[in-house]
Motif scaffolding. Sequence first.
Motif, PDB file in Angstrom:
ATOM      1  N   MET A   1     -81.697 121.710 -28.486  1.00  0.00           N
ATOM      2  CA  MET A   1     -81.014 122.792 -27.579  1.00  0.00           C
ATOM      3  C   MET A   1     -79.377 122.058 -27.448  1.00  0.00           C
ATOM      4  N   GLU A   2     -78.379 122.707 -27.580  1.00  0.00           N
ATOM      5  CA  GLU A   2     -77.150 122.365 -27.534  1.00  0.00           C
ATOM      6  C   GLU A   2     -76.439 123.077 -26.494  1.00  0.00           C
ATOM      7  N   ILE A   3     -75.512 122.370 -25.486  1.00  0.00           N
ATOM      8  CA  ILE A   3     -75.007 123.372 -24.581  1.00  0.00           C
ATOM      9  C   ILE A   3     -73.661 122.666 -24.461  1.00  0.00           C
ATOM     10  N   LYS A   4     -72.726 123.387 -24.370  1.00  0.00           N
ATOM     11  CA  LYS A   4     -71.248 123.062 -24.210  1.00  0.00           C
ATOM     12  C   LYS A   4     -71.030 122.870 -22.672  1.00  0.00           C
ATOM     13  N   ILE A   5     -70.118 121.494 -22.638  1.00  0.00           N
ATOM     14  CA  ILE A   5     -69.754 121.061 -21.336  1.00  0.00           C
ATOM     15  C   ILE A   5     -68.372 120.617 -21.411  1.00  0.00           C
ATOM     16  N   TYR A   6     -67.840 121.197 -20.171  1.00  0.00           N
ATOM     17  CA  TYR A   6     -66.349 120.870 -19.801  1.00  0.00           C
ATOM     18  C   TYR A   6     -66.170 120.091 -18.562  1.00  0.00           C
ATOM     19  N   GLN A   7     -65.441 119.003 -18.475  1.00  0.00           N
ATOM     20  CA  GLN A   7     -65.292 118.429 -17.221  1.00  0.00           C
ATOM     21  C   GLN A   7     -63.814 118.598 -16.853  1.00  0.00           C
ATOM     22  N   ILE A   8     -63.787 119.329 -15.657  1.00  0.00           N
ATOM     23  CA  ILE A   8     -62.149 120.041 -15.349  1.00  0.00           C
ATOM     24  C   ILE A   8     -61.867 119.158 -13.724  1.00  0.00           C
ATOM     25  N   ASP A   9     -60.735 118.906 -13.574  1.00  0.00           N
ATOM     26  CA  ASP A   9     -60.056 118.221 -12.467  1.00  0.00           C
ATOM     27  C   ASP A   9     -59.500 119.569 -11.577  1.00  0.00           C
ATOM     28  N   ALA A  10     -60.345 119.886 -10.619  1.00  0.00           N
ATOM     29  CA  ALA A  10     -60.234 121.124  -9.753  1.00  0.00           C
ATOM     30  C   ALA A  10     -59.413 120.522  -8.541  1.00  0.00           C
ATOM     31  N   PHE A  11     -58.542 121.480  -7.975  1.00  0.00           N
ATOM     32  CA  PHE A  11     -57.589 121.449  -7.022  1.00  0.00           C
ATOM     33  C   PHE A  11     -56.450 120.328  -7.395  1.00  0.00           C
ATOM     34  N   ALA A  12     -56.233 120.223  -8.629  1.00  0.00           N
ATOM     35  CA  ALA A  12     -55.385 119.104  -9.228  1.00  0.00           C
ATOM     36  C   ALA A  12     -54.284 119.985 -10.355  1.00  0.00           C
ATOM     37  N   ASP A  13     -53.029 119.305 -10.225  1.00  0.00           N
ATOM     38  CA  ASP A  13     -51.950 119.755 -11.194  1.00  0.00           C
ATOM     39  C   ASP A  13     -51.916 118.810 -12.398  1.00  0.00           C
ATOM     40  N   ASN A  14     -52.531 117.479 -12.252  1.00  0.00           N
ATOM     41  CA  ASN A  14     -52.733 116.653 -13.452  1.00  0.00           C
ATOM     42  C   ASN A  14     -54.150 115.859 -13.407  1.00  0.00           C
ATOM     43  N   ILE A  15     -54.346 115.385 -14.672  1.00  0.00           N
ATOM     44  CA  ILE A  15     -55.824 114.724 -14.715  1.00  0.00           C
ATOM     45  C   ILE A  15     -55.595 113.546 -13.620  1.00  0.00           C
ATOM     46  N   PHE A  16     -56.929 113.230 -13.186  1.00  0.00           N
ATOM     47  CA  PHE A  16     -57.165 112.017 -12.471  1.00  0.00           C
ATOM     48  C   PHE A  16     -56.753 112.466 -11.072  1.00  0.00           C
ATOM     49  N   GLU A  17     -56.668 113.719 -10.760  1.00  0.00           N
ATOM     50  CA  GLU A  17     -56.312 114.204  -9.328  1.00  0.00           C
ATOM     51  C   GLU A  17     -57.502 115.140  -8.926  1.00  0.00           C
ATOM     52  N   GLY A  18     -57.470 115.476  -7.579  1.00  0.00           N
ATOM     53  CA  GLY A  18     -58.329 116.361  -7.188  1.00  0.00           C
ATOM     54  C   GLY A  18     -59.676 115.992  -7.317  1.00  0.00           C
ATOM     55  N   ASN A  19     -60.705 117.054  -7.764  1.00  0.00           N
ATOM     56  CA  ASN A  19     -62.012 116.848  -7.577  1.00  0.00           C
ATOM     57  C   ASN A  19     -62.771 116.985  -9.200  1.00  0.00           C
ATOM     58  N   PRO A  20     -63.252 116.266  -9.714  1.00  0.00           N
ATOM     59  CA  PRO A  20     -63.981 116.589 -11.140  1.00  0.00           C
ATOM     60  C   PRO A  20     -65.159 117.076 -10.735  1.00  0.00           C
ATOM     61  N   ALA A  21     -65.171 118.347 -11.834  1.00  0.00           N
ATOM     62  CA  ALA A  21     -66.638 118.979 -11.918  1.00  0.00           C
ATOM     63  C   ALA A  21     -66.913 119.237 -13.332  1.00  0.00           C
ATOM     64  N   ALA A  22     -68.262 119.278 -13.617  1.00  0.00           N
ATOM     65  CA  ALA A  22     -68.745 119.535 -15.060  1.00  0.00           C
ATOM     66  C   ALA A  22     -69.185 121.227 -14.917  1.00  0.00           C
ATOM     67  N   VAL A  23     -68.758 121.697 -16.086  1.00  0.00           N
ATOM     68  CA  VAL A  23     -69.003 123.182 -16.159  1.00  0.00           C
ATOM     69  C   VAL A  23     -69.717 123.379 -17.363  1.00  0.00           C
ATOM     70  N   CYS A  24     -71.169 124.161 -17.349  1.00  0.00           N
ATOM     71  CA  CYS A  24     -72.056 124.332 -18.485  1.00  0.00           C
ATOM     72  C   CYS A  24     -72.102 125.924 -18.563  1.00  0.00           C
ATOM     73  N   PRO A  25     -71.524 126.700 -19.394  1.00  0.00           N
ATOM     74  CA  PRO A  25     -71.883 127.963 -19.878  1.00  0.00           C
ATOM     75  C   PRO A  25     -73.103 128.110 -20.335  1.00  0.00           C
ATOM     76  N   LEU A  26     -73.939 128.835 -19.910  1.00  0.00           N
ATOM     77  CA  LEU A  26     -75.219 129.195 -20.653  1.00  0.00           C
ATOM     78  C   LEU A  26     -75.368 130.706 -20.947  1.00  0.00           C
ATOM     79  N   ASN A  27     -76.290 130.935 -22.076  1.00  0.00           N
ATOM     80  CA  ASN A  27     -76.516 132.069 -22.750  1.00  0.00           C
ATOM     81  C   ASN A  27     -77.743 132.768 -21.833  1.00  0.00           C
ATOM     82  N   GLU A  28     -78.490 131.815 -21.135  1.00  0.00           N
ATOM     83  CA  GLU A  28     -79.619 132.352 -20.291  1.00  0.00           C
ATOM     84  C   GLU A  28     -80.012 130.970 -19.583  1.00  0.00           C
ATOM     85  N   TRP A  29     -80.596 131.288 -18.436  1.00  0.00           N
ATOM     86  CA  TRP A  29     -81.114 130.355 -17.415  1.00  0.00           C
ATOM     87  C   TRP A  29     -82.055 129.325 -18.181  1.00  0.00           C
ATOM     88  N   ILE A  30     -81.957 128.045 -17.997  1.00  0.00           N
ATOM     89  CA  ILE A  30     -82.982 127.181 -18.498  1.00  0.00           C
ATOM     90  C   ILE A  30     -83.705 126.857 -16.994  1.00  0.00           C
TER      91      ILE A  30
END
Length: 261
Positions: A1-30
């Motif tokens: 199984m392969e799942i795409k993952i993104y790490q995003i800095d939220a409430f931020a204008d530049n990286i290393f600011e704000g709050n990092p979150a991981a995001v995993c889009p799924l085709n169906e629930w695991i």
Amino acid sequence: MEIKIYQIDAFADNIFEGNPAAVCPLNEWISDELLQKIAEENNLSETAFFVAEDEGYSLRWFTPEDEVDLCGHATLAAAHVLFQHLGYVKESILFYTKSGTLEVGRSDSGYSMIFPASGPEAIDTPTVLKEALGVIPTKTLVAFDYIVVLDSESQVRSLSPDFVKLQTLDLRGVVVTAPGDEVDFVSRCFFPKLRVNEDPVTGSAHCELAPYWAKKLSRNKLTGKQLSKRTGMVQCEVIGDRVILLGNAVDYMSGIVTIKT
């Protein structure tokens, strides 16, 4: 199984600011067990998972310890992934969550999130809360977190909580706030029960803070600043039983989670 993952800095204008979150889009629930293991492995304050549903997306959030009912920065991060990476073309996204339907739109000034307001109510300060923070609050309130009001920004900055004692409290966490020196209000947010001792920038906490400060300051548009090490600015507008939170998000990295089955 392969799942795409993104790490995003939220409430931020530049990286290393704000709050990092991981995001995993799924085709169906695991399985919930696997969702929790991925979140624990990421070891960020939140990992968001979503699946397309009806006219929007079913969205869930996990800390390294447990699933939560509401998360602002990971919702912002999920919307950013949809708009910037997955070709979402409408001007707003509907997310179906444990806290109801949330809407995130985009504009030239950033992303706007329409969240439920949670007006806190005053209570007597629990003894363990005073002991854990080492201060006597001006006021203590309760919504889905304890809200501790102090007199000054400097008091909020200088706090050094006892996280073991905070962990014994019954609610999700503790949000400490005060009038800001250069903004309407400041805050710090502590969630040791969720293995997040101090969250960098907490959108959901502003669903509690904005109604309080809007009433206190007699205006519905406010600027909040979270005084974590990374810091973050959250623009808030209170409209009836909703809070609109405005912020930006930036990419940090993307990759693939590979799970042998």
